[in-house]
Design a protein around this motif. Structure first.
Motif: not given
Length: 304
Positions: A65-69
């Motif tokens: 989820n950090h990779l996908n904002d």
């Protein structure tokens, strides 16, 4: 049992589905059945308490989820991998395009590059620094192979990394969507391990060789033995037959592809038909020859 934690952490968030928006300031836990989730503010919990809760519950990995904002990307990731709720979709069809890069780069720059290259109807979902998905909604301007090759070329030019791509099939989001996605993942991973160079593959291109993988060896020997022996004796014939089949059995296109005279191609095709008694100008004959070719290449891959 997670409900009782609200007594200790009254500001925590408790819900019965995988979180669609994981905030950096929350630490999330779930129970054994993964039907309850609680997010506790980092400011409300000590490290010792975190370690204790990890012994009792499962801490959620929020790396992806950090990779996908974007919210839409998080919703798709949670749906595909974490049994989360179905993303808003209406009655439209979607397909999933898998990709993997042969190196690592700055994830923020990589994300920005993809977002600039992809059309508005496509959603980028990153899995890590090398792998990701492109969720494409069906409309009148879907990504074709030429456009995907162009995207791959830009990534390779800007980041010095080649890119392997697998194109899934369009389908409606229903009870079978996740299962179909899992089958496509298996085909992609099989293709990734079977092809040494960058490629753009699809269900149609991977499925034949995947089926051959599970065909018993004695069947291969019985059905393809004669053709394999001919390929062993005449390696030039392999390239001609393969190009002929990949160019819709068109002599002129094959000759152009191989930089050969049309008559030379015709001679080799006739030679193959004469030796095998398989008319590869017919659909059935072409299918048999193509499967034999794939089997021969797979058996001799380690020799290259």
């Amino acid at each position: 049992m997670l409900t009782s934690l609200l007594i200790k952490y009254p500001n925590a968030t408790l819900q019965n589905h995988y979180p669609t928006q994981l905030a950096f300031e929350k630490i999330w836990f779930t129970n054994l059945n993964q039907d309850e989730f609680i997010g506790i503010d980092e400011s409300d919990i000590s490290q010792d308490e975190v370690e204790l809760l990890k012994c009792l519950f499962t801490e959620l990995d929020i790396k992806h989820n950090h990779l996908n904002d974007s919210l839409h990307a998080k919703e798709w990731f949670n749906y595909l991998y974490k049994k989360g709720p179905v993303p808003p979709h209406g009655e439209k069809e979607y397909r999933i395009i898998h990709f993997i890069l042969n190196g690592r780069s700055d994830i923020q720059l990589m994300r920005e590059a993809f977002l600039n290259l992809l059309p508005h109807h496509a959603t980028l979902v990153l899995l890590d620094e090398q792998k990701g998905l492109i969720i494409e909604e069906r409309n009148n301007f879907i990504l074709d192979e030429e456009q995907l090759e162009s995207i791959s070329h830009v990534i390779e030019t800007d980041f010095y990394m080649s890119m392997a791509i697998f194109i899934g099939q369009f389908q409606r989001i229903n009870k079978d969507f996740i299962r179909s996605f899992q089958y496509e993942c298996e085909m992609f991973y099989y293709a990734e391990s079977s092809y040494s160079s960058p490629y753009i593959q699809s269900v149609a291109t991977v499925l034949p060789s995947l089926l051959l993988k599970y065909l018993p060896g004695e069947w291969k020997e019985q059905v393809f033995g004669t053709i394999s022996q001919i390929f062993e004796e005449d390696t030039e014939l392999i390239h001609t037959v393969k190009a002929f089949l990949e160019n819709q059995s068109n002599i002129s296109q094959t000759a152009k592809k191989l930089f050969m005279h049309r008559n030379s191609v015709q001679y080799r095709i006739d030679k193959f038909i004469e030796k095998t008694s398989i008319d590869i100008k017919s659909f059935q004959g072409a299918l048999l020859a193509y499967l034999a070719l794939l089997a021969f290449e797979s058996d001799n891959l380690h020799k290259k």
